[in-house]
Design a protein around this motif. Structure first.
Motif, PDB file in Angstrom:
ATOM      1  N   ILE B   3       1.170  -1.791 -11.003  1.00 18.44           N
ATOM      2  CA  ILE B   3       1.078  -2.237  -9.931  1.00 18.44           C
ATOM      3  C   ILE B   3       0.095  -2.940 -10.069  1.00 18.44           C
ATOM      4  O   ILE B   3      -0.150  -3.510  -8.960  1.00 18.44           O
ATOM      5  N   SER B  11      -7.631  -8.457  -5.144  1.00 19.67           N
ATOM      6  CA  SER B  11      -7.109  -8.183  -3.899  1.00 19.67           C
ATOM      7  C   SER B  11      -6.059  -6.806  -4.308  1.00 19.67           C
ATOM      8  O   SER B  11      -5.759  -5.887  -2.853  1.00 19.67           O
ATOM      9  N   GLY B  12      -5.942  -6.528  -5.521  1.00 15.70           N
ATOM     10  CA  GLY B  12      -5.122  -5.014  -5.708  1.00 15.70           C
ATOM     11  C   GLY B  12      -5.290  -3.543  -5.038  1.00 15.70           C
ATOM     12  O   GLY B  12      -6.734  -3.675  -5.744  1.00 15.70           O
ATOM     13  N   SER B  13      -4.794  -2.610  -4.314  1.00 14.82           N
ATOM     14  CA  SER B  13      -5.669  -1.862  -4.409  1.00 14.82           C
ATOM     15  C   SER B  13      -4.378  -0.571  -4.209  1.00 14.82           C
ATOM     16  O   SER B  13      -3.278  -0.862  -3.661  1.00 14.82           O
ATOM     17  N   VAL B  14      -4.180   0.336  -4.895  1.00 11.00           N
ATOM     18  CA  VAL B  14      -3.510   1.413  -4.834  1.00 11.00           C
ATOM     19  C   VAL B  14      -4.452   2.830  -4.973  1.00 11.00           C
ATOM     20  O   VAL B  14      -5.236   2.785  -5.078  1.00 11.00           O
ATOM     21  N   GLY B  15      -3.448   4.376  -4.845  1.00 10.59           N
ATOM     22  CA  GLY B  15      -3.879   4.832  -4.571  1.00 10.59           C
ATOM     23  C   GLY B  15      -3.151   5.676  -5.768  1.00 10.59           C
ATOM     24  O   GLY B  15      -2.254   5.957  -6.152  1.00 10.59           O
ATOM     25  N   GLY B  18      -5.432  12.032  -4.312  1.00  8.48           N
ATOM     26  CA  GLY B  18      -6.642  11.308  -2.969  1.00  8.48           C
ATOM     27  C   GLY B  18      -7.272   9.933  -4.351  1.00  8.48           C
ATOM     28  O   GLY B  18      -8.973  10.263  -3.156  1.00  8.48           O
ATOM     29  N   THR B  20      -8.820   6.154  -5.252  1.00 10.72           N
ATOM     30  CA  THR B  20      -8.540   4.939  -4.381  1.00 10.72           C
ATOM     31  C   THR B  20      -8.835   4.384  -5.786  1.00 10.72           C
ATOM     32  O   THR B  20     -10.514   4.046  -6.307  1.00 10.72           O
ATOM     33  N   GLU B  22      -9.699   0.117  -6.222  1.00  4.07           N
ATOM     34  CA  GLU B  22      -9.492  -1.286  -6.227  1.00  4.07           C
ATOM     35  C   GLU B  22     -10.341  -2.556  -7.212  1.00  4.07           C
ATOM     36  O   GLU B  22     -10.844  -2.054  -8.167  1.00  4.07           O
ATOM     37  N   ASN B  23      -8.558  -2.956  -7.320  1.00  5.20           N
ATOM     38  CA  ASN B  23      -8.737  -3.998  -8.490  1.00  5.20           C
ATOM     39  C   ASN B  23      -9.870  -4.772  -8.260  1.00  5.20           C
ATOM     40  O   ASN B  23     -10.165  -5.538  -7.001  1.00  5.20           O
ATOM     41  N   VAL B  29     -12.639  -0.478  -9.662  1.00  2.00           N
ATOM     42  CA  VAL B  29     -13.274  -0.149  -9.171  1.00  2.00           C
ATOM     43  C   VAL B  29     -12.689   1.269  -8.468  1.00  2.00           C
ATOM     44  O   VAL B  29     -11.419   1.520  -8.321  1.00  2.00           O
ATOM     45  N   TYR B  31     -12.641   5.409  -6.823  1.00  7.20           N
ATOM     46  CA  TYR B  31     -13.356   6.212  -6.084  1.00  7.20           C
ATOM     47  C   TYR B  31     -12.469   7.181  -5.119  1.00  7.20           C
ATOM     48  O   TYR B  31     -11.029   7.517  -4.579  1.00  7.20           O
ATOM     49  N   GLY B  32     -12.748   8.505  -4.507  1.00  2.00           N
ATOM     50  CA  GLY B  32     -12.520   9.875  -4.081  1.00  2.00           C
ATOM     51  C   GLY B  32     -12.161  10.350  -4.778  1.00  2.00           C
ATOM     52  O   GLY B  32     -13.627  10.990  -5.823  1.00  2.00           O
TER      53      GLY B  32
END
Lengths: 321, 89
Positions: B3, B11-15, B18, B20, B22-23, B29, B31-32
């Motif tokens: 993904i 811009s991309g972010s996925v989970g 729990g 997270t 962040e591209n 990054v 975290y969670g």
């Protein structure tokens, strides 16, 4: 009328045309359409403005009243906030965006149990993007947030509240984002968001308005463009128990928070987040759930369905809130 | 997962569970919190995470000019006047 008034307060005459023209039909409001019509016919900005205001003076001008308590959007009481302010509707939330701060001033959601349960089964997936329906000089872009020096792109209406993939992707618009301390975004703020979702599941529905507060003579601006809030609030109204209050946090790597009344929030932020509520409800500080650190369980829900009310009160008493 | 491409955009972010992700162009990054349970669901999450980390390792190890440490990030911010100070009434 409010949308027209703010569009007209923009500094140049072509901006309202831009605002009316862009975006999907769903996002436009009757007021904006009437703005466009008047502007197209009448050369005089002033006359057009008067007609526009008159044409849209009917109550409930919003095209997405479902996001607001009694269909009434938050009200900007500080006139300095209204300059270059524009309202935008999305599937899961609505925002009022400021071209001065290049952030939202508030983001409003009406959360229901069904929507939150749907959101919980949806994996996080989205990409941050500049809001294409805003004039580019008023909108934050991805480059503004590069090398931000410790600030995340913090959602106001969280992506984890969104019930569909399309709504979730919309939540990644930078019109729903403020520069938020990384330490806050990844910890306390996430816990507050989770505790609100848990509360929705218990209560059935809640109205939530989240926003930044800009205090002080000077502010940090990412890339010289995007203002960094000093405080961030999340106000919640529970129509079942008819109570409302707000979480207030410093925009810093901090785990402390305050609970304040809707009235106190208005004095601090210049925004009446729930204009239709009676004044006695606005002046009361009522307990809100303590931020929940608990991990969501894989394939299920973070369960907090047992004896919640006194448990939260106890926690608040212990934490001195 | 496929993904997001680590370091491919900002811009991309996925989970993943729990967690997270962040591209970013200069950092990815995470975290969670993530619980990898000893079951098929846990295996699925572990694979997603492994795929992400393997892709990040591949990008970094393929860069011939990879520095020991990126230069300390100079904050891209300026001090400006607060435009929202309530006008005197």
């Amino acid at each position: 009328m409010w949308a027209c008034a703010r569009i007209l307060s923009a500094s140049t005459a072509f901006l309202p045309l831009t605002a009316c023209r862009v975006g999907s039909a769903r996002r436009r409001r009757p007021c904006r359409r009437s703005c466009r019509r008047k502007f197209a016919v009448l050369p005089s900005f002033l006359i057009a403005g008067l007609l526009c205001a008159a044409a849209s003076a009917s109550p409930g001008v919003s095209e997405c009243p479902d996001h607001f308590v009694d269909g009434v959007p938050p009200k900007l009481e500080n006139s300095a906030l209204s300059v270059q302010a524009r309202d935008l509707c999305f599937a899961g939330f609505a925002v009022e965006h400021s071209g001065q701060s290049r952030t939202p001033l508030w983001s409003a959601e009406h959360l229901t149990r069904g929507a939150v349960e749907a959101a919980r089964s949806l994996p996080r997936r989205g990409s941050f993007h500049a809001e294409a329906t805003l004039p580019s000089e008023e909108a934050a872009n991805l480059a503004d947030y590069r090398h931000s020096g410790g600030y995340d792109r913090g959602h106001l209406s969280p992506s984890s509240d969104m019930a569909t993939p399309a709504a979730q992707q919309e939540s990644f618009t930078l019109a729903n984002v403020v520069p938020q301390s990384s330490g806050l975004n990844r910890n306390l703020w996430e816990w507050i968001e989770r505790s609100v979702r848990n509360w929705v599941v218990r209560a059935g529905e809640l109205y939530v308005v989240t926003g930044p507060v800009f205090r002080g003579m000077n502010l940090q601006a990412l890339n010289g463009r995007v203002l960094v809030p000093t405080l961030i609030f999340k106000a919640v109204y529970d129509p079942g128990s008819r109570r409302a209050s707000a979480y207030l946090v410093n925009n810093a790597d901090d785990t402390g928070y305050k609970l304040i009344s809707v009235e106190q929030l208005a004095a601090l932020s210049g925004i009446d987040v729930f204009p239709s509520l009676p004044s006695d409800m606005k002046s009361a500080v009522t307990p809100l759930p303590a931020p929940s650190r608990r991990f969501p369980r894989v394939g299920g829900f973070a369960q907090e369905h047992v004896s919640t009310r006194w448990w939260f009160r106890l926690l608040h008493a212990l934490t001195g809130e | 997962m496929g993904i997001i491409k680590p370091f491919g955009d900002d811009s991309g972010s996925v989970g993943i569970g729990g967690l997270t992700i962040e591209n970013g162009l200069d950092r990815v990054v995470l975290y969670g919190g993530l619980e990898i349970t000893r079951d098929r669901a846990g295996l699925g999450l572990a694979r997603e995470l492994a795929e992400l980390l393997n892709a990040a390792v591949a990008v970094l190890s393929a860069d011939p000019s990879l520095p020991d440490h990126v230069a300390a990030e100079a904050a891209n911010s300026a001090l400006v006047r607060n435009p929202f100070i309530r006008p005197a009434s």
